[in-house]
Write a protein that holds these residues in place. Sequence first.
Motif, PDB file in Angstrom:
ATOM      1  N   SER A 324       0.861  -1.178   0.000  1.00 37.22           N
ATOM      2  CA  SER A 324       0.000   0.000   0.000  1.00 37.22           C
ATOM      3  C   SER A 324       0.900   1.231   0.000  1.00 37.22           C
ATOM      4  CB  SER A 324      -0.927   0.011   1.222  1.00 37.22           C
ATOM      5  OG  SER A 324      -0.185   0.228   2.407  1.00 37.22           O
ATOM      6  N   PRO A 325       0.357   2.409  -0.303  1.00 32.98           N
ATOM      7  CA  PRO A 325       1.211   3.598  -0.354  1.00 32.98           C
ATOM      8  C   PRO A 325       1.840   3.960   0.993  1.00 32.98           C
ATOM      9  CG  PRO A 325      -0.865   3.984  -1.510  1.00 32.98           C
ATOM     10  CD  PRO A 325      -1.014   2.691  -0.782  1.00 32.98           C
ATOM     11  N   ASP A 326       1.260   3.497   2.102  1.00 30.51           N
ATOM     12  CA  ASP A 326       1.754   3.909   3.422  1.00 30.51           C
ATOM     13  C   ASP A 326       2.524   2.828   4.158  1.00 30.51           C
ATOM     14  OD1 ASP A 326      -1.394   5.585   3.867  1.00 30.51           O
ATOM     15  OD2 ASP A 326       0.514   6.409   3.109  1.00 30.51           O
ATOM     16  N   VAL A 327       2.182   1.562   3.959  1.00 26.92           N
ATOM     17  CA  VAL A 327       2.783   0.501   4.760  1.00 26.92           C
ATOM     18  C   VAL A 327       2.860  -0.780   3.939  1.00 26.92           C
ATOM     19  CG1 VAL A 327       0.584  -0.284   5.709  1.00 26.92           C
ATOM     20  CG2 VAL A 327       2.686  -0.657   7.026  1.00 26.92           C
ATOM     21  N   VAL A 328       3.888  -1.563   4.254  1.00 23.63           N
ATOM     22  CA  VAL A 328       4.060  -2.892   3.669  1.00 23.63           C
ATOM     23  C   VAL A 328       3.814  -3.908   4.781  1.00 23.63           C
ATOM     24  CG1 VAL A 328       5.632  -4.506   2.545  1.00 23.63           C
ATOM     25  CG2 VAL A 328       5.713  -2.068   1.983  1.00 23.63           C
ATOM     26  N   VAL A 329       2.886  -4.820   4.553  1.00 25.44           N
ATOM     27  CA  VAL A 329       2.555  -5.850   5.532  1.00 25.44           C
ATOM     28  C   VAL A 329       3.044  -7.188   5.003  1.00 25.44           C
ATOM     29  CG1 VAL A 329       0.735  -7.012   6.823  1.00 25.44           C
ATOM     30  CG2 VAL A 329       0.574  -4.565   6.371  1.00 25.44           C
ATOM     31  N   LEU A 330       3.904  -7.830   5.774  1.00 27.26           N
ATOM     32  CA  LEU A 330       4.443  -9.145   5.410  1.00 27.26           C
ATOM     33  C   LEU A 330       3.936 -10.153   6.432  1.00 27.26           C
ATOM     34  CD1 LEU A 330       8.057 -10.024   4.339  1.00 27.26           C
ATOM     35  CD2 LEU A 330       6.992 -11.298   6.183  1.00 27.26           C
ATOM     36  N   ALA A 376       4.732  -8.655  10.063  1.00 28.22           N
ATOM     37  CA  ALA A 376       5.538  -7.451  10.148  1.00 28.22           C
ATOM     38  C   ALA A 376       4.871  -6.327   9.370  1.00 28.22           C
ATOM     39  CB  ALA A 376       6.939  -7.692   9.595  1.00 28.22           C
ATOM     40  N   SER A 377       4.899  -5.131   9.970  1.00 29.82           N
ATOM     41  CA  SER A 377       4.378  -3.926   9.305  1.00 29.82           C
ATOM     42  C   SER A 377       5.526  -2.945   9.156  1.00 29.82           C
ATOM     43  CB  SER A 377       3.250  -3.319  10.135  1.00 29.82           C
ATOM     44  OG  SER A 377       2.166  -4.213  10.274  1.00 29.82           O
ATOM     45  N   ILE A 378       5.884  -2.638   7.915  1.00 32.06           N
ATOM     46  CA  ILE A 378       7.001  -1.733   7.612  1.00 32.06           C
ATOM     47  C   ILE A 378       6.449  -0.477   6.962  1.00 32.06           C
ATOM     48  CG2 ILE A 378       9.214  -1.499   6.456  1.00 32.06           C
ATOM     49  CD1 ILE A 378       9.149  -3.676   8.577  1.00 32.06           C
ATOM     50  N   PRO A 379       6.598   0.686   7.604  1.00 33.76           N
ATOM     51  CA  PRO A 379       6.103   1.925   6.976  1.00 33.76           C
ATOM     52  C   PRO A 379       6.920   2.292   5.746  1.00 33.76           C
ATOM     53  CG  PRO A 379       7.336   2.435   8.965  1.00 33.76           C
ATOM     54  CD  PRO A 379       7.219   0.942   8.918  1.00 33.76           C
ATOM     55  N   VAL A 380       6.241   2.840   4.762  1.00 33.11           N
ATOM     56  CA  VAL A 380       6.928   3.228   3.542  1.00 33.11           C
ATOM     57  C   VAL A 380       7.818   4.435   3.791  1.00 33.11           C
ATOM     58  CG1 VAL A 380       6.607   4.099   1.183  1.00 33.11           C
ATOM     59  CG2 VAL A 380       5.151   2.251   2.073  1.00 33.11           C
TER      60      VAL A 380
END
Length: 382
Positions: A324-330, A376-380
């Motif tokens: 997503s434009p704001d966060v990457v969820v793995l 894991a949630s990684i902010p863009v």
Amino acid sequence: MFRRLTPFQLTIDIVVASLCVLVRSVLPFDSWAGWSMLLLMGAALALRRVSPLLALALAWVGAVIQMSAQMPPDAANLSILAVLYATARYGDPLAKWLGLASAGLGAVVATAYLIANSFTAIDLSTVSMAAVLPRFGFAILLGFGSSAAVLGLSWTLGFLARTWADARLARRTQLEAERAVVVEQERNRIARDMHDVVAHSLAVVIAQADGARYAAATDPTAVDSALSAISGTAREALAEVRLLLAQLRHSQQAGPQPVLADLESLVDQVRASGLEVEVRERGEPPTLGASQQIAVYRIAQEALTNALRHGTPGQPVTLELEWSPDVVVLVASNPVAATADPTGAGHGITGMRERAHLVGGRLDAGPDGDRFVVRASIPVAS
């Protein structure tokens, strides 16, 4: 001499001792010696954790008064057992060993006191010494054995409780030290990874600045292009420096940096080792900074490695990536073998959590039913 207790602990000790004194005072004493003994035993019970040594002294004074008044054993004497336990459990070395000595000496004194009272109650003019001595010898052995067993058991239980508590504290301290080492090692590894990223960004800035300076006289339009490249590269480098300045170590060795494009080859490598991996993606991958790309790659790598080690053989592993434009969820999910312990003494989960934390994200890992899930949630933009 005095230990620090919480207000709750101190209140509990005082209330328990007060209730014991009130219950025993229902049956009144005939002399001041009995009331003095009761109050001293109650005070020793109340102070056993605050000051085991003082409680032991009060218990001895109460016992001496009791024996001086030739009083029989009383229910108030049970507080002596709690005091002996406290000397071994909470006391300093002096109080601990005085408690052990008191258990032995108390058994001797109690036996002698009881035998002496019994001996004076016998009319020796009507009974021969030959008949009395064997009975008294047996009574001495029985009395001393019983007293030593009861008093010694109380002290021994306190000593064992202290040993167990020290062992738990040592284990907890060891685990905290190991975790600190793991975190430091992971930070150093991240610093080594990011060393090349920052160095590359600065090299681009220098090259663009030199090029703009040389081209300024002949091609003014090239200056705007170079300044735009410098601005973008410098902003990215500044974000990396802010994230990892505390962990950056200039002495680390340089190494190749994984990017998102390397995820496909990572999955192929895992599949080649015999693990079936199902990859699911939703959304369009955004433009990530180098630190975020490395974090996503390393977390996926460690999650797949854990699945290979602890997963059920022959069962597929699911790797989901939601862009997503704001966060990457793995999300990595795999069945867990019955004998496996993915949350055991290894350092993989700690390393993944540290990776996510240092780029402003978070990571949760744990069992979910019969599967083990890493999310894991990684902010863009950090």
